[in-house]
Motif scaffolding. Structure first.
Motif, mmCIF file in Angstrom:
data_model
loop_
_atom_site.group_PDB
_atom_site.id
_atom_site.type_symbol
_atom_site.label_atom_id
_atom_site.label_comp_id
_atom_site.label_asym_id
_atom_site.label_seq_id
_atom_site.Cartn_x
_atom_site.Cartn_y
_atom_site.Cartn_z
ATOM 1 N N MET A 1 18.134 -16.848 -15.362
ATOM 2 C CA MET A 1 18.299 -16.453 -16.768
ATOM 3 C C MET A 1 16.971 -15.873 -17.215
ATOM 4 N N ASP A 2 16.693 -14.605 -16.886
ATOM 5 C CA ASP A 2 15.372 -14.035 -17.153
ATOM 6 C C ASP A 2 15.441 -12.996 -18.271
ATOM 7 N N GLY A 3 14.388 -12.953 -19.060
ATOM 8 C CA GLY A 3 14.249 -11.901 -20.063
ATOM 9 C C GLY A 3 14.261 -12.380 -21.501
ATOM 10 N N ASN A 4 14.249 -13.682 -21.712
ATOM 11 C CA ASN A 4 14.252 -14.206 -23.086
ATOM 12 C C ASN A 4 13.024 -13.741 -23.870
ATOM 13 N N GLY A 5 11.864 -13.820 -23.216
ATOM 14 C CA GLY A 5 10.607 -13.459 -23.884
ATOM 15 C C GLY A 5 10.607 -11.993 -24.280
ATOM 16 N N ARG A 6 10.996 -11.125 -23.343
ATOM 17 C CA ARG A 6 11.008 -9.680 -23.623
ATOM 18 C C ARG A 6 12.024 -9.335 -24.706
ATOM 19 N N TRP A 7 13.148 -10.026 -24.696
ATOM 20 C CA TRP A 7 14.171 -9.801 -25.725
ATOM 21 C C TRP A 7 13.577 -10.064 -27.109
ATOM 22 N N PRO A 14 9.069 -14.284 -32.242
ATOM 23 C CA PRO A 14 8.368 -15.170 -31.295
ATOM 24 C C PRO A 14 9.243 -15.451 -30.071
ATOM 25 N N ARG A 15 8.622 -15.745 -28.937
ATOM 26 C CA ARG A 15 9.362 -15.986 -27.685
ATOM 27 C C ARG A 15 10.417 -17.082 -27.851
ATOM 28 N N SER A 16 10.090 -18.054 -28.730
ATOM 29 C CA SER A 16 11.031 -19.160 -28.936
ATOM 30 C C SER A 16 12.400 -18.646 -29.396
ATOM 31 N N GLY A 18 13.774 -15.939 -28.502
ATOM 32 C CA GLY A 18 14.450 -15.452 -27.300
ATOM 33 C C GLY A 18 15.105 -16.592 -26.542
ATOM 34 N N HIS A 19 14.402 -17.716 -26.467
ATOM 35 C CA HIS A 19 14.983 -18.872 -25.774
ATOM 36 C C HIS A 19 16.200 -19.400 -26.544
ATOM 37 N N ARG A 20 16.074 -19.390 -27.880
ATOM 38 C CA ARG A 20 17.199 -19.847 -28.696
ATOM 39 C C ARG A 20 18.428 -18.945 -28.459
ATOM 40 N N TYR A 44 19.493 -21.352 -13.581
ATOM 41 C CA TYR A 44 18.071 -21.642 -13.297
ATOM 42 C C TYR A 44 17.357 -21.711 -14.640
ATOM 43 N N THR A 45 17.095 -22.915 -15.071
ATOM 44 C CA THR A 45 16.657 -23.180 -16.433
ATOM 45 C C THR A 45 15.147 -23.346 -16.545
ATOM 46 N N PHE A 46 14.547 -23.998 -15.556
ATOM 47 C CA PHE A 46 13.105 -24.275 -15.630
ATOM 48 C C PHE A 46 12.590 -24.505 -14.217
ATOM 49 N N GLU A 49 7.107 -23.812 -11.520
ATOM 50 C CA GLU A 49 6.008 -22.941 -11.962
ATOM 51 C C GLU A 49 5.989 -22.783 -13.480
ATOM 52 N N ASN A 50 7.132 -22.980 -14.137
ATOM 53 C CA ASN A 50 7.194 -22.819 -15.600
ATOM 54 C C ASN A 50 6.321 -23.840 -16.339
ATOM 55 N N TRP A 51 5.904 -24.918 -15.660
ATOM 56 C CA TRP A 51 4.988 -25.872 -16.300
ATOM 57 C C TRP A 51 3.680 -25.192 -16.682
ATOM 58 N N GLY A 52 3.348 -24.092 -16.011
ATOM 59 C CA GLY A 52 2.100 -23.384 -16.294
ATOM 60 C C GLY A 52 2.131 -22.584 -17.582
ATOM 61 N N ARG A 53 3.270 -22.503 -18.258
ATOM 62 C CA ARG A 53 3.347 -21.767 -19.532
ATOM 63 C C ARG A 53 2.623 -22.538 -20.638
ATOM 64 N N PRO A 54 2.329 -21.855 -21.762
ATOM 65 C CA PRO A 54 1.656 -22.571 -22.867
ATOM 66 C C PRO A 54 2.414 -23.849 -23.236
ATOM 67 N N PHE A 60 8.892 -26.573 -26.580
ATOM 68 C CA PHE A 60 10.037 -25.965 -27.259
ATOM 69 C C PHE A 60 11.250 -25.923 -26.331
ATOM 70 N N LEU A 61 11.015 -25.541 -25.078
ATOM 71 C CA LEU A 61 12.133 -25.415 -24.127
ATOM 72 C C LEU A 61 12.825 -26.762 -23.904
ATOM 73 N N PHE A 62 12.049 -27.822 -23.758
ATOM 74 C CA PHE A 62 12.687 -29.122 -23.526
ATOM 75 C C PHE A 62 13.371 -29.655 -24.789
HETATM 76 C C1 IPE Z 1 13.634 -16.917 -19.024
HETATM 77 O O1 IPE Z 1 13.062 -15.970 -19.866
HETATM 78 C C2 IPE Z 1 13.581 -18.305 -19.603
HETATM 79 C C3 IPE Z 1 12.766 -19.275 -18.852
HETATM 80 C C4 IPE Z 1 12.088 -19.044 -17.759
HETATM 81 C C5 IPE Z 1 12.714 -20.634 -19.394
HETATM 82 P P1 IPE Z 1 11.515 -15.689 -19.820
HETATM 83 O O2 IPE Z 1 10.826 -16.617 -20.761
HETATM 84 O O3 IPE Z 1 11.002 -15.707 -18.411
HETATM 85 O O4 IPE Z 1 11.462 -14.205 -20.398
HETATM 86 P P2 IPE Z 1 10.442 -13.031 -20.031
HETATM 87 O O5 IPE Z 1 10.455 -12.878 -18.526
HETATM 88 O O6 IPE Z 1 9.105 -13.409 -20.558
HETATM 89 O O7 IPE Z 1 11.034 -11.835 -20.706
#
Ligand code: IPE
Ligand code: MG
Length: 232
Positions: A1-7, A14-16, A18-20, A44-46, A49-54, A60-62
Motif C-alpha cells: 500500500m504505497d503512496g500515502n505520503g505523496r498523495w 500533512p502525510r498523516s 494520506g495515511h487516513r 503490507y501495513t508496516f 524498516e518503517n520504524w526509522g520514520r519520524p 500516528f500510524l499505530f
Molecule cells: C505507504 O505510504 C504507507 C506506509 C508505509 C505506512 P507511504 O507513507 O510510503 O507513502 P510515500 O511513499 O511517502 O508516498
C-alpha cells in the motif's frame, strides 16, 4: 500500500492525511475482495524498516491502526473475515497488541476470507525465524523440506499469493513475502494507494486474468494441460 505520503503532499496536506485516506482505500479493497470471493488478502501495513520514520508518524500510524480495527471489527464479523497478523507482534506498542489480539480472537471462527496485515514485517526476518524454529525443534538437516520450512512462516497453512500488487509506481518488493512470492504474478499500477479504488483493483485483476502462468513449464505443456491449442 504505497503512496500515502505523496498523495497528501500533492494536495498540500500533512502525510498523516494520506495515511487516513489510505485506510479508506484499504476498507474498499477488503470489501471488494470479499465480494469477489478472494479467499486470502494480505496488506503490507508496516515494515520493520518503517520504524526509522519520524516518531510522530510512527505513532500516528499505530493510533490509526487501533482506530481502524476497533471500527472494522463488526464488519469483519458480519462478512466472516478472519483477521491475522504477519510479523512480530511482541515488539508493537501495548495498545496496538491488545486490539490486534482482540480482533484475532474474535474472528478466529470466520471462514469466508482471511485478511492478513503484515505488521512489523520483514521477509528475510520471517525466513530466519522459521530456520531458528526448526533448529530449536531439533529437526535434522535432511528433514528440512520446503513444506517444513513453510509451516514455520507467519503464513503457515495459507497458499502462496497468486498476485502481488504494489501501488504508486515503485517496482520493488521491499522484503515482502520473499519466500511465498516465488511464483507470484506482479502488478505495479501508478495509482497512489489512497486513489486505489475497488474499480482500480478490478482493472488490475482483469489484466491479471489474461496472463498465462507457466510455473517453469513450456507454453506447449501449459496448453496441453489446459487442452488448448496455444497458450504461448
Ligand atoms: C505507504 O505510504 C504507507 C506506509 C508505509 C505506512 P507511504 O507513507 O510510503 O507513502 P510515500 O511513499 O511517502 O508516498
Ligand atoms: Mg512509500
Amino acid at each position: 500500500m504505497d503512496g500515502n505520503g505523496r498523495w497528501a503532499t500533492s494536495r498540500g496536506l500533512p502525510r498523516s492525511e494520506g495515511h487516513r485516506a489510505g485506510t479508506e482505500a484499504a476498507r474498499g479493497v477488503v470489501t471488494r475482495c470479499r465480494e469477489l470471493g478472494i479467499r486470502h488478502l494480505t496488506l503490507y501495513t508496516f515494515s520493520k524498516e518503517n520504524w526509522g520514520r519520524p516518531a510522530d508518524e510512527v505513532k500516528f500510524l499505530f493510533d490509526l491502526l487501533v482506530r481502524f480495527l476497533n471500527r472494522e471489527l463488526d464488519t469483519l464479523l458480519q462478512q466472516s473475515i478472519r483477521f491475522l497478523v504477519l510479523g512480530e507482534m511482541a515488539d508493537l506498542p501495548l495498545a496496538t497488541r491488545k486490539v490486534l489480539s482482540h480482533v484475532i480472537g474474535k474472528t478466529a471462527h470466520c471462514t469466508e476470507m482471511t485478511l492478513n496485515l503484515a505488521l512489523n514485517y520483514s521477509g528475510r526476518e520471517e525466513v530466519l525465524r522459521a530456520c531458528r524454529r526448526l533448529i530449536a525443534q531439533g529437526v535434522p538437516p535432511e528433514a528440512v523440506t520446503e513444506e517444513r520450512l513453510a509451516a514455520e512462516l507467519y503464513t503457515a497453512g495459507q497458499p502462496d499469493p497468486d498476485l502481488i500488487i504494489r501501488t504508486s509506481g515503485e517496482m520493488r518488493l521491499s522484503g515482502y513475502l520473499l519466500w511465498q512470492s516465488a511464483y507470484s504474478e506482479f502488478a505495479f499500477p501508478d495509482t497512489l494507494w489512497p486513489d486505489f479504488t475497488p474499480a482500480a483493483l478490478d482493472a488490475v485483476l482483469a489484466e491479471f486474468k489474461g496472463r498465462t502462468r507457466r510455473f517453469g513449464l513450456t507454453g506447449e505443456q501449459v496448453a496441453a494441460t489446459r487442452g488448448e491449442k496455444d497458450a504461448s
